[in-house]
Design a protein around this motif. Structure first.
Motif, mmCIF file in Angstrom:
data_model
loop_
_atom_site.group_PDB
_atom_site.id
_atom_site.type_symbol
_atom_site.label_atom_id
_atom_site.label_comp_id
_atom_site.label_asym_id
_atom_site.label_seq_id
_atom_site.Cartn_x
_atom_site.Cartn_y
_atom_site.Cartn_z
ATOM 1 N N VAL A 63 34.495 12.410 98.635
ATOM 2 C CA VAL A 63 34.265 12.084 100.045
ATOM 3 C C VAL A 63 32.815 11.632 100.218
ATOM 4 N N ALA A 64 31.895 12.270 99.496
ATOM 5 C CA ALA A 64 30.470 11.946 99.611
ATOM 6 C C ALA A 64 30.178 10.493 99.268
ATOM 7 N N GLU A 65 30.976 9.911 98.392
ATOM 8 C CA GLU A 65 30.770 8.511 98.012
ATOM 9 C C GLU A 65 31.119 7.557 99.154
ATOM 10 N N ILE A 66 31.960 8.006 100.082
ATOM 11 C CA ILE A 66 32.411 7.170 101.193
ATOM 12 C C ILE A 66 31.678 7.531 102.487
ATOM 13 N N ALA A 67 31.564 8.838 102.731
ATOM 14 C CA ALA A 67 30.996 9.327 103.992
ATOM 15 C C ALA A 67 30.178 10.589 103.715
ATOM 16 N N PRO A 68 28.913 10.432 103.346
ATOM 17 C CA PRO A 68 28.088 11.577 102.946
ATOM 18 C C PRO A 68 27.961 12.677 103.997
ATOM 19 N N ASP A 69 27.807 12.307 105.261
ATOM 20 C CA ASP A 69 27.665 13.332 106.298
ATOM 21 C C ASP A 69 28.958 14.122 106.475
ATOM 22 N N VAL A 70 30.070 13.438 106.364
ATOM 23 C CA VAL A 70 31.368 14.112 106.463
ATOM 24 C C VAL A 70 31.542 15.068 105.294
ATOM 25 N N SER A 71 31.152 14.658 104.103
ATOM 26 C CA SER A 71 31.294 15.544 102.937
ATOM 27 C C SER A 71 30.447 16.796 103.098
ATOM 28 N N ALA A 72 29.257 16.647 103.654
ATOM 29 C CA ALA A 72 28.396 17.812 103.881
ATOM 30 C C ALA A 72 29.063 18.776 104.854
ATOM 31 N N GLU A 73 29.675 18.240 105.904
ATOM 32 C CA GLU A 73 30.369 19.088 106.877
ATOM 33 C C GLU A 73 31.584 19.756 106.238
ATOM 34 N N LEU A 74 32.325 19.028 105.430
ATOM 35 C CA LEU A 74 33.497 19.611 104.769
ATOM 36 C C LEU A 74 33.086 20.741 103.836
ATOM 37 N N PHE A 75 31.996 20.545 103.115
ATOM 38 C CA PHE A 75 31.494 21.596 102.236
ATOM 39 C C PHE A 75 31.168 22.847 103.041
ATOM 40 N N ASP A 76 30.392 22.692 104.103
ATOM 41 C CA ASP A 76 29.986 23.838 104.909
ATOM 42 C C ASP A 76 31.201 24.504 105.562
ATOM 43 N N THR A 77 32.118 23.715 106.082
ATOM 44 C CA THR A 77 33.328 24.256 106.691
ATOM 45 C C THR A 77 34.174 24.966 105.649
ATOM 46 N N GLY A 78 34.266 24.373 104.471
ATOM 47 C CA GLY A 78 35.032 24.989 103.390
ATOM 48 C C GLY A 78 34.477 26.339 102.986
ATOM 49 N N VAL A 79 33.164 26.453 102.942
ATOM 50 C CA VAL A 79 32.524 27.731 102.614
ATOM 51 C C VAL A 79 32.883 28.772 103.671
ATOM 52 N N LEU B 107 40.164 7.472 104.427
ATOM 53 C CA LEU B 107 38.756 7.567 104.804
ATOM 54 C C LEU B 107 38.041 6.239 104.542
ATOM 55 N N GLY B 108 38.314 5.630 103.398
ATOM 56 C CA GLY B 108 37.717 4.333 103.089
ATOM 57 C C GLY B 108 38.135 3.257 104.082
#
Length: 179
Positions: A71-87, A129-130
């Motif tokens: 996801v980070a390769e397509i939408a870095p801010d979204v990947s950061a949110e997904l990581f934090d939400t996943g945690v 997403l792409g």
């Protein structure tokens, strides 16, 4: 932002050792619950969980395994949110938030087909997403991020409503995890 920075931010937010009586997760260190630590081979006292062990668990379980790195390769801010939400809520919940938001934003499947909302971020989710980013551009990432955070905020409130003990955490969740 790379995964090392994201892990540093989560650890800074989660702090060191904690064993809050209202937290169903029980003893935690660096935000890693005892059950997660045990499932990943750590058998010692949670007060002594090495930071490097926590970092490795975060990277493996909350970044690589759920494919948030893609996801980070397509939408870095979204990947950061997904990581934090996943945690905080589990990686499947984070994946479901992404899929639900993408489905709601696809203009009745004109931009890409609806996704099965199963929480697994695979080839179809990444393709959607792409396609979304291609149609909506950089501004679209901001809107998608807002949609994911809206779903997250609603879930936090519902958790506090269903289990009053969670009210002990609601303010912090909203202050530190939303936008």
């Amino acid at each position: 932002m790379d995964i090392a920075q994201l892990i540093d931010e989560v650890i800074a937010r989660e702090g060191g050792y904690n064993n809050h009586p209202a937290d169903r997760g029980g003893p935690t260190r660096w935000g890693i619950t005892q059950s997660v630590a045990r499932a990943n081979g750590y058998a010692g006292d949670m007060r002594a969980l090495p930071r490097a062990t926590a970092e490795a668990i975060y990277r493996r379980l909350y970044w690589d395994a759920p494919k948030f790195s893609f996801v980070a390769e397509i939408a870095p801010d979204v990947s950061a949110e997904l990581f934090d939400t996943g945690v905080n809520m589990g990686v499947a919940v984070a994946g479901q938030f992404l899929q639900r938001a993408l489905n709601a934003l696809n203009r009745n499947e004109r931009d890409y087909p609806d996704l099965k909302v199963d929480g697994a971020v695979g080839a179809k989710s990444l393709a959607a997403l792409g396609a979304y980013r291609k149609v909506r551009g950089a501004a679209g990432e901001t809107v998608l991020l807002k949609a994911i955070e809206a779903l997250q905020g609603e879930r936090y409130i519902a958790l506090a409503e269903r289990r009053p003990a969670n009210e002990a955490f609601l303010y912090g969740w909203l202050a530190n995890r939303i936008g």
